[in-house]
Scaffold this motif. Structure first.
Motif, mmCIF file in Angstrom:
data_model
loop_
_atom_site.group_PDB
_atom_site.id
_atom_site.type_symbol
_atom_site.label_atom_id
_atom_site.label_comp_id
_atom_site.label_asym_id
_atom_site.label_seq_id
_atom_site.Cartn_x
_atom_site.Cartn_y
_atom_site.Cartn_z
ATOM 1 N N GLY A 148 -4.686 1.899 -4.678
ATOM 2 C CA GLY A 148 -3.933 0.667 -4.457
ATOM 3 C C GLY A 148 -3.845 0.305 -2.987
ATOM 4 O O GLY A 148 -2.748 0.134 -2.447
ATOM 5 N N GLY A 149 -5.010 0.211 -2.309
ATOM 6 C CA GLY A 149 -5.017 -0.243 -0.926
ATOM 7 C C GLY A 149 -5.586 0.722 0.078
ATOM 8 O O GLY A 149 -5.805 0.352 1.234
ATOM 9 N N LEU A 150 -5.863 1.966 -0.316
ATOM 10 C CA LEU A 150 -6.438 2.942 0.613
ATOM 11 C C LEU A 150 -7.920 3.143 0.328
ATOM 12 O O LEU A 150 -8.768 2.891 1.185
ATOM 13 C CB LEU A 150 -5.696 4.274 0.532
ATOM 14 C CG LEU A 150 -6.214 5.376 1.467
ATOM 15 C CD1 LEU A 150 -6.058 4.971 2.926
ATOM 16 C CD2 LEU A 150 -5.491 6.699 1.195
ATOM 17 N N THR A 151 -8.256 3.591 -0.869
ATOM 18 C CA THR A 151 -9.658 3.835 -1.218
ATOM 19 C C THR A 151 -10.245 2.712 -2.061
ATOM 20 O O THR A 151 -11.432 2.757 -2.400
ATOM 21 C CB THR A 151 -9.799 5.163 -1.983
ATOM 22 O OG1 THR A 151 -9.031 5.093 -3.199
ATOM 23 C CG2 THR A 151 -9.321 6.325 -1.136
ATOM 24 N N ASP A 152 -9.457 1.728 -2.407
ATOM 25 C CA ASP A 152 -9.943 0.570 -3.153
ATOM 26 C C ASP A 152 -9.079 -0.634 -2.790
ATOM 27 O O ASP A 152 -8.109 -0.511 -2.037
ATOM 28 C CB ASP A 152 -9.908 0.838 -4.666
ATOM 29 C CG ASP A 152 -11.098 0.198 -5.384
ATOM 30 O OD1 ASP A 152 -11.508 -0.903 -4.959
ATOM 31 O OD2 ASP A 152 -11.591 0.784 -6.371
ATOM 32 N N ILE A 153 -9.433 -1.791 -3.350
ATOM 33 C CA ILE A 153 -8.876 -3.059 -2.850
ATOM 34 C C ILE A 153 -7.742 -3.605 -3.707
ATOM 35 O O ILE A 153 -7.295 -4.727 -3.487
ATOM 36 C CB ILE A 153 -9.984 -4.127 -2.770
ATOM 37 C CG1 ILE A 153 -10.602 -4.357 -4.160
ATOM 38 C CG2 ILE A 153 -11.039 -3.724 -1.759
ATOM 39 C CD1 ILE A 153 -11.605 -5.492 -4.200
ATOM 40 N N HIS A 154 -7.242 -2.839 -4.644
ATOM 41 C CA HIS A 154 -6.228 -3.337 -5.571
ATOM 42 C C HIS A 154 -4.850 -3.282 -4.901
ATOM 43 O O HIS A 154 -4.229 -2.224 -4.839
ATOM 44 C CB HIS A 154 -6.235 -2.512 -6.846
ATOM 45 C CG HIS A 154 -7.618 -2.267 -7.371
ATOM 46 N ND1 HIS A 154 -8.377 -1.191 -6.979
ATOM 47 C CD2 HIS A 154 -8.379 -2.991 -8.209
ATOM 48 C CE1 HIS A 154 -9.550 -1.258 -7.582
ATOM 49 N NE2 HIS A 154 -9.582 -2.333 -8.336
ATOM 50 N N GLN A 155 -4.372 -4.426 -4.437
ATOM 51 C CA GLN A 155 -3.139 -4.444 -3.646
ATOM 52 C C GLN A 155 -2.093 -5.410 -4.204
ATOM 53 O O GLN A 155 -1.190 -5.824 -3.493
ATOM 54 C CB GLN A 155 -3.463 -4.829 -2.196
ATOM 55 C CG GLN A 155 -4.444 -3.887 -1.515
ATOM 56 C CD GLN A 155 -4.585 -4.168 -0.037
ATOM 57 O OE1 GLN A 155 -3.600 -4.190 0.713
ATOM 58 N NE2 GLN A 155 -5.805 -4.410 0.410
ATOM 59 N N ASP A 156 -2.189 -5.744 -5.492
ATOM 60 C CA ASP A 156 -1.323 -6.772 -6.057
ATOM 61 C C ASP A 156 -0.233 -6.208 -6.956
ATOM 62 O O ASP A 156 0.232 -6.864 -7.889
ATOM 63 C CB ASP A 156 -2.163 -7.788 -6.834
ATOM 64 C CG ASP A 156 -3.179 -8.482 -5.946
ATOM 65 O OD1 ASP A 156 -2.912 -8.619 -4.740
ATOM 66 O OD2 ASP A 156 -4.243 -8.879 -6.456
ATOM 67 N N GLY A 157 0.189 -4.995 -6.666
ATOM 68 C CA GLY A 157 1.286 -4.378 -7.410
ATOM 69 C C GLY A 157 0.818 -3.192 -8.237
ATOM 70 O O GLY A 157 -0.379 -2.980 -8.463
ATOM 71 N N TRP A 158 1.779 -2.422 -8.697
ATOM 72 C CA TRP A 158 1.475 -1.243 -9.485
ATOM 73 C C TRP A 158 2.699 -0.896 -10.342
ATOM 74 O O TRP A 158 3.809 -1.375 -10.089
ATOM 75 C CB TRP A 158 1.127 -0.041 -8.592
ATOM 76 C CG TRP A 158 2.350 0.491 -7.892
ATOM 77 C CD1 TRP A 158 2.924 -0.005 -6.766
ATOM 78 C CD2 TRP A 158 3.179 1.557 -8.340
ATOM 79 N NE1 TRP A 158 4.064 0.701 -6.462
ATOM 80 C CE2 TRP A 158 4.248 1.661 -7.413
ATOM 81 C CE3 TRP A 158 3.128 2.425 -9.422
ATOM 82 C CZ2 TRP A 158 5.261 2.625 -7.549
ATOM 83 C CZ3 TRP A 158 4.133 3.383 -9.551
ATOM 84 C CH2 TRP A 158 5.175 3.470 -8.608
ATOM 85 N N GLY A 159 2.479 -0.072 -11.342
ATOM 86 C CA GLY A 159 3.592 0.376 -12.173
ATOM 87 C C GLY A 159 3.221 1.636 -12.928
ATOM 88 O O GLY A 159 2.042 1.954 -13.119
#
Length: 273
Positions: A26-37
């Motif tokens: 979620g933002g370090l090794t990939d580009i998924h930065q739109d939330g998490w749960g």
């Protein structure tokens, strides 16, 4: 594409090791930065942690990493938004009650033209295609089985039909659980591993972290971990074939007569985002 993580076990188990690698996506090794749960079943109850911030920056994620909650079923999600604003109500996993059970759902993909009329008991709160699909699944189950849940083979078959119907609109990878079973549908990309005796060391792909499972398990433990892509680089993960629905119970996939959904999702016909 979004990232999915699930765990199904025969004894309550913590997910701290897998989540450590998953969080990095979620933002370090990939580009998924739109939330998490992430959501954990505990008995009949459920703990849900959601944050619209990137997981790598989230203090809630750091809490989960250090909070060794033990659960039989866990679902987690890292979001790359395609439908709906980046806010709390659009953050997966989603939770509803049906038949006196909590149900959890997380989706990876893009149902591009999926816009059913919101009818029935279950209504979306946010604006994602994912939550609309979840509500349609539960509304169908509630209508078809008004007196309570069917046997697992019939439930599996109904979910297989729904995965086919909804999956006709685009990419429909999902994890679904009622705290007893965990259902995993692969439209394009999903893998799993079964950890059981004899246990060995595992090393994360996204973080330089190693664990020796022999030191933290008993010989009777069995744990299934499901992820969009393998979380470790020294274990043999099973790639789920596109168009497959698996039902996990007690840390392993159950053998079902029908597990294939059709039509298969074709990435070239509906690009993932």
């Amino acid at each position: 594409m979004c990232q999915l993580l699930g765990m199904n076990c025969n004894v309550p188990t913590d997910i701290c090791f897998s989540f450590t690698g998953f969080q990095a996506r979620g933002g370090l090794t990939d580009i998924h930065q739109d939330g998490w749960g992430i959501a954990f079943f505990e008995g009949r109850g459920c703990r849900v942690f959601l944050d619209p911030r990137p997981s790598i920056e989230s203090p809630v994620a750091e809490l989960v990493r250090s909070y060794a909650i033990r659960s039989l079923n866990v679902i987690a999600h890292i979001r790359k938004a395609t439908h709906g604003d980046i806010n709390l109500e659009n953050t997966h996993p989603f939770m509803r009650e049906l038949w006196g059970q909590y149900w959890l759902f997380a989706h990876n993909g893009d149902l591009k033209t999926y816009a059913p009329e919101p009818t029935g008991r279950f209504q979306p709160v946010g604006t994602t295609d994912s939550e609309r699909a979840f509500c349609q699944i539960l509304n169908t189950l509630a209508e078809r089985y008004p007196d309570g849940p069917p046997v697992v083979a019939e439930l599996h078959e109904t979910l297989r039909e729904l995965a086919t119907d909804i999956g006709a609109f685009g990419e429909f990878n999902f994890l679904l659980s009622n705290g007893d079973k965990l259902f995993a549908h692969c439209a394009s990309r999903l893998s799993y591993i079964i950890r059981q005796a004899p246990f060995a060391e595992a090393h994360l792909t996204d973080q330089d972290v190693t664990i020796d499972f022999e030191q933290v398990t008993t010989p009777d433990d069995r744990v299934a971990v499901i992820a969009t892509t393998p979380l470790t680089d020294n274990e043999a993960w099973h790639t789920i074939a596109p168009g497959t629905l698996l039902t996990f119970c007690d840390g392993a996939p159950m053998m079902m007569e029908n597990y294939v959904t059709r039509p298969f999702f074709r990435p070239e016909s509906c690009p993932s985002t």
